[in-house]
Design a protein around this motif. Structure first.
Motif, PDB file in Angstrom:
ATOM      1  N   UNK A 331     -25.061  -1.987 -18.928  1.00 38.72           N
ATOM      2  CA  UNK A 331     -24.775  -0.705 -19.574  1.00 38.72           C
ATOM      3  C   UNK A 331     -25.523  -0.664 -20.900  1.00 38.72           C
ATOM      4  N   UNK A 332     -25.690   0.530 -21.410  1.00 43.43           N
ATOM      5  CA  UNK A 332     -26.472   0.715 -22.628  1.00 43.43           C
ATOM      6  C   UNK A 332     -25.723   0.158 -23.832  1.00 43.43           C
ATOM      7  N   UNK A 333     -26.447  -0.552 -24.685  1.00 47.74           N
ATOM      8  CA  UNK A 333     -25.873  -1.088 -25.919  1.00 47.74           C
ATOM      9  C   UNK A 333     -27.032  -1.438 -26.837  1.00 47.74           C
ATOM     10  N   UNK A 334     -26.917  -1.188 -28.136  1.00 50.80           N
ATOM     11  CA  UNK A 334     -28.082  -1.425 -29.007  1.00 50.80           C
ATOM     12  C   UNK A 334     -28.481  -2.887 -29.115  1.00 50.80           C
ATOM     13  N   UNK A 335     -27.537  -3.797 -28.999  1.00 51.44           N
ATOM     14  CA  UNK A 335     -27.831  -5.228 -29.053  1.00 51.44           C
ATOM     15  C   UNK A 335     -27.619  -5.821 -27.668  1.00 51.44           C
ATOM     16  N   UNK A 336     -28.484  -6.719 -27.208  1.00 54.28           N
ATOM     17  CA  UNK A 336     -28.284  -7.323 -25.888  1.00 54.28           C
ATOM     18  C   UNK A 336     -26.887  -7.927 -25.765  1.00 54.28           C
ATOM     19  N   UNK A 337     -26.272  -7.687 -24.617  1.00 58.15           N
ATOM     20  CA  UNK A 337     -24.915  -8.165 -24.372  1.00 58.15           C
ATOM     21  C   UNK A 337     -24.994  -9.471 -23.592  1.00 58.15           C
ATOM     22  N   UNK A 338     -24.593 -10.567 -24.215  1.00 57.57           N
ATOM     23  CA  UNK A 338     -24.598 -11.875 -23.568  1.00 57.57           C
ATOM     24  C   UNK A 338     -23.163 -12.388 -23.465  1.00 57.57           C
ATOM     25  N   UNK A 339     -22.928 -13.225 -22.481  1.00 55.09           N
ATOM     26  CA  UNK A 339     -21.572 -13.755 -22.302  1.00 55.09           C
ATOM     27  C   UNK A 339     -21.165 -14.593 -23.509  1.00 55.09           C
ATOM     28  N   UNK A 340     -22.110 -15.360 -24.053  1.00 55.95           N
ATOM     29  CA  UNK A 340     -21.807 -16.180 -25.224  1.00 55.95           C
ATOM     30  C   UNK A 340     -21.467 -15.307 -26.432  1.00 55.95           C
ATOM     31  N   UNK A 341     -22.258 -14.244 -26.632  1.00 55.72           N
ATOM     32  CA  UNK A 341     -22.014 -13.365 -27.763  1.00 55.72           C
ATOM     33  C   UNK A 341     -20.695 -12.616 -27.645  1.00 55.72           C
ATOM     34  N   UNK A 342     -20.398 -12.127 -26.438  1.00 50.60           N
ATOM     35  CA  UNK A 342     -19.153 -11.395 -26.228  1.00 50.60           C
ATOM     36  C   UNK A 342     -17.950 -12.323 -26.364  1.00 50.60           C
ATOM     37  N   UNK A 343     -18.082 -13.550 -25.886  1.00 55.65           N
ATOM     38  CA  UNK A 343     -16.979 -14.503 -26.017  1.00 55.65           C
ATOM     39  C   UNK A 343     -16.682 -14.783 -27.494  1.00 55.65           C
ATOM     40  N   UNK A 344     -17.734 -14.916 -28.311  1.00 56.93           N
ATOM     41  CA  UNK A 344     -17.529 -15.133 -29.750  1.00 56.93           C
ATOM     42  C   UNK A 344     -16.854 -13.914 -30.381  1.00 56.93           C
ATOM     43  N   UNK A 345     -17.274 -12.713 -29.972  1.00 58.42           N
ATOM     44  CA  UNK A 345     -16.655 -11.481 -30.463  1.00 58.42           C
ATOM     45  C   UNK A 345     -15.168 -11.459 -30.106  1.00 58.42           C
ATOM     46  N   UNK A 346     -14.859 -11.757 -28.851  1.00 58.32           N
ATOM     47  CA  UNK A 346     -13.477 -11.710 -28.391  1.00 58.32           C
ATOM     48  C   UNK A 346     -12.624 -12.781 -29.069  1.00 58.32           C
ATOM     49  N   UNK A 347     -13.212 -13.939 -29.317  1.00 55.49           N
ATOM     50  CA  UNK A 347     -12.444 -14.990 -29.969  1.00 55.49           C
ATOM     51  C   UNK A 347     -12.083 -14.587 -31.398  1.00 55.49           C
ATOM     52  N   UNK A 348     -13.036 -13.992 -32.096  1.00 56.79           N
ATOM     53  CA  UNK A 348     -12.734 -13.515 -33.453  1.00 56.79           C
ATOM     54  C   UNK A 348     -11.653 -12.439 -33.425  1.00 56.79           C
ATOM     55  N   UNK A 349     -11.750 -11.520 -32.433  1.00 56.61           N
ATOM     56  CA  UNK A 349     -10.735 -10.469 -32.313  1.00 56.61           C
ATOM     57  C   UNK A 349      -9.393 -11.048 -31.895  1.00 56.61           C
ATOM     58  N   UNK A 350      -9.416 -12.087 -31.105  1.00 54.82           N
ATOM     59  CA  UNK A 350      -8.185 -12.744 -30.681  1.00 54.82           C
ATOM     60  C   UNK A 350      -7.482 -13.376 -31.881  1.00 54.82           C
ATOM     61  N   UNK A 351      -8.249 -14.004 -32.738  1.00 62.05           N
ATOM     62  CA  UNK A 351      -7.685 -14.697 -33.896  1.00 62.05           C
ATOM     63  C   UNK A 351      -7.429 -13.740 -35.063  1.00 62.05           C
ATOM     64  N   UNK A 352      -8.120 -12.588 -35.074  1.00 55.94           N
ATOM     65  CA  UNK A 352      -7.950 -11.633 -36.168  1.00 55.94           C
ATOM     66  C   UNK A 352      -8.654 -12.032 -37.443  1.00 55.94           C
ATOM     67  N   UNK A 353      -9.690 -12.857 -37.337  1.00 51.85           N
ATOM     68  CA  UNK A 353     -10.430 -13.259 -38.525  1.00 51.85           C
ATOM     69  C   UNK A 353     -11.310 -12.108 -39.017  1.00 51.85           C
ATOM     70  N   UNK A 354     -11.699 -12.086 -40.289  1.00 49.06           N
ATOM     71  CA  UNK A 354     -12.573 -11.006 -40.769  1.00 49.06           C
ATOM     72  C   UNK A 354     -13.857 -10.956 -39.953  1.00 49.06           C
ATOM     73  N   UNK A 355     -14.321  -9.744 -39.570  1.00 48.55           N
ATOM     74  CA  UNK A 355     -15.555  -9.639 -38.783  1.00 48.55           C
ATOM     75  C   UNK A 355     -16.755 -10.113 -39.576  1.00 48.55           C
ATOM     76  N   UNK A 356     -17.595 -10.902 -38.904  1.00 52.61           N
ATOM     77  CA  UNK A 356     -18.760 -11.480 -39.587  1.00 52.61           C
ATOM     78  C   UNK A 356     -19.880 -10.465 -39.672  1.00 52.61           C
TER      79      UNK A 356
END
Length: 356
Positions: A331-356
């Motif tokens: 699907x369209x997205x400005x930055x390439x969507x990788x499983x590693x990148x999405x997993x890091x995003x989800x982990x940060x959202x899971x923990x609620x840490x400030x977005x990097x």
């Protein structure tokens, strides 16, 4: 980078009526304008009383009230509603409520071609889009079809006066998410940028006022105005990573819709901001901030909204599955969507840490 002045823009062919009290006056007028004589009114259980009032305003043109809308539109719920519409000989539907009610109306429109009138009572924005969604066997399918776009939308800020503060906040931030993602969509345009900035600004200004004074009709009106603009942005553009993630988290893991959007939004924008700096700058300007992702998280924190996927009930073991599902289709997205990148995003959202 895409040239900002190289674009196409499709205006959605619908009529909008916006005024206090419109639900009980303009809805019947819109049904008559569309030539409807046998209207089925739809809602969820929570909004059944309001739906009945709207049904009463329709008089003999209403053939029934169906208050069984559910979050994420389970296919079995849609099947029952379609069968009822056919049994009653309905020639149109009026959906009263939030995204669940409007989503059920869209499911009927998709299957039957019946015209839909939407009377929103939250800031979900679904009423402004040709996007439908159905959940079956733990997966949410979505699509775009002009047949599901409401013919008329009746915005009545009085319907939102009783909206609880927690739902007001998350529904409003959900609307903001529509505008944010539209800003970096491949089919964005200067028109979208104008609507998005105005919509985000209107909601970000109104939500703190509503947290302090929930029955302020003036603030409710500005919030609903902002939601209309943000929904219009979503309806005219292509969804990307943020909405894909929220569909996975809601459809597969049963997380609540608006709350999930609220938690994920800062992290999805932080992920995409390096590839969409103009979008991030528009959001930052609308929020009167320098760092848009952190400003969005701070807005949620100030309004006591959920700030982690763990709070919403997601299990840590589910993160890898969610990441894999989010990258399973292109699907369209400005930055390439990788499983590693999405997993890091989800982990940060899971923990609620400030977005990097």
């Amino acid at each position: 980078m895409k040239n900002f002045l190289d674009f196409a823009y499709d205006a959605q062919p619908m009529r909008v009526v916006f005024r206090p009290g419109a639900a009980l006056t303009a809805t019947a007028e819109e049904a008559e304008r569309l030539g409807l004589r046998r209207v089925l009114v739809l809602s969820g259980a929570r909004g059944a009383d309001t739906a009945q009032s709207v049904a009463d305003s329709l008089g003999e043109a209403c053939v029934g009230v169906h208050a069984e809308a559910k979050m994420h539109v389970p296919v079995e719920v849609a099947d029952r509603a379609v069968e009822l519409a056919r049994t009653l000989g309905a020639d149109g539907c009026v959906a009263v409520g939030g995204g669940s009610a409007v989503g059920l109306g869209k499911a009927i429109a998709l299957r039957t071609g019946l015209p839909l009138i939407a009377v929103p009572s939250t800031y979900a924005g679904s009423e402004m889009t040709p996007v439908w969604g159905l959940t079956e066997h733990g997966a949410k399918r979505t699509g775009r079809d002009p047949a599901v776009l409401p013919r008329s939308v009746v915005y009545d800020p009085e319907l939102t006066l009783e909206l609880p503060v927690p739902l007001t906040v998350t529904s409003g931030i959900n609307a903001i998410a529509h505008a944010v993602e539209a800003l970096y969509a491949p089919d964005t345009s200067p028109v979208i940028a104008l609507m998005a900035e105005e919509g985000v600004g209107a909601l970000a200004g109104a939500l703190p006022e509503l947290a302090a004074e929930p029955r302020s009709l003036e603030a409710r009106s500005r919030a609903l105005y902002g939601a209309w603009l943000c929904g219009s942005c979503l309806g005219a553009t292509t969804m990307g990573l943020h909405h894909k993630l929220c569909h996975v988290l809601g459809g597969t893991f049963g997380l609540p819709h608006a709350e999930t959007h609220t938690v994920v939004l800062p992290y999805a924008l932080a992920y995409n901001a390096p590839a969409a700096p103009l979008a991030a700058s528009v959001v930052a300007r609308a929020l009167d901030a320098e760092d848009a992702p952190r400003a969005l998280r701070d807005l949620a924190r100030r309004l006591d909204a959920p700030r982690s996927l763990a709070e919403l009930g997601l299990k840590e073991d589910d993160l890898a599955t969610a990441a894999a599902q989010a990258v399973s289709q292109a699907y369209a997205n400005p930055r390439p969507v990788t499983e590693e990148g999405v997993l890091a995003l989800l982990r940060a959202a899971y923990e609620g840490t400030p977005p990097a």
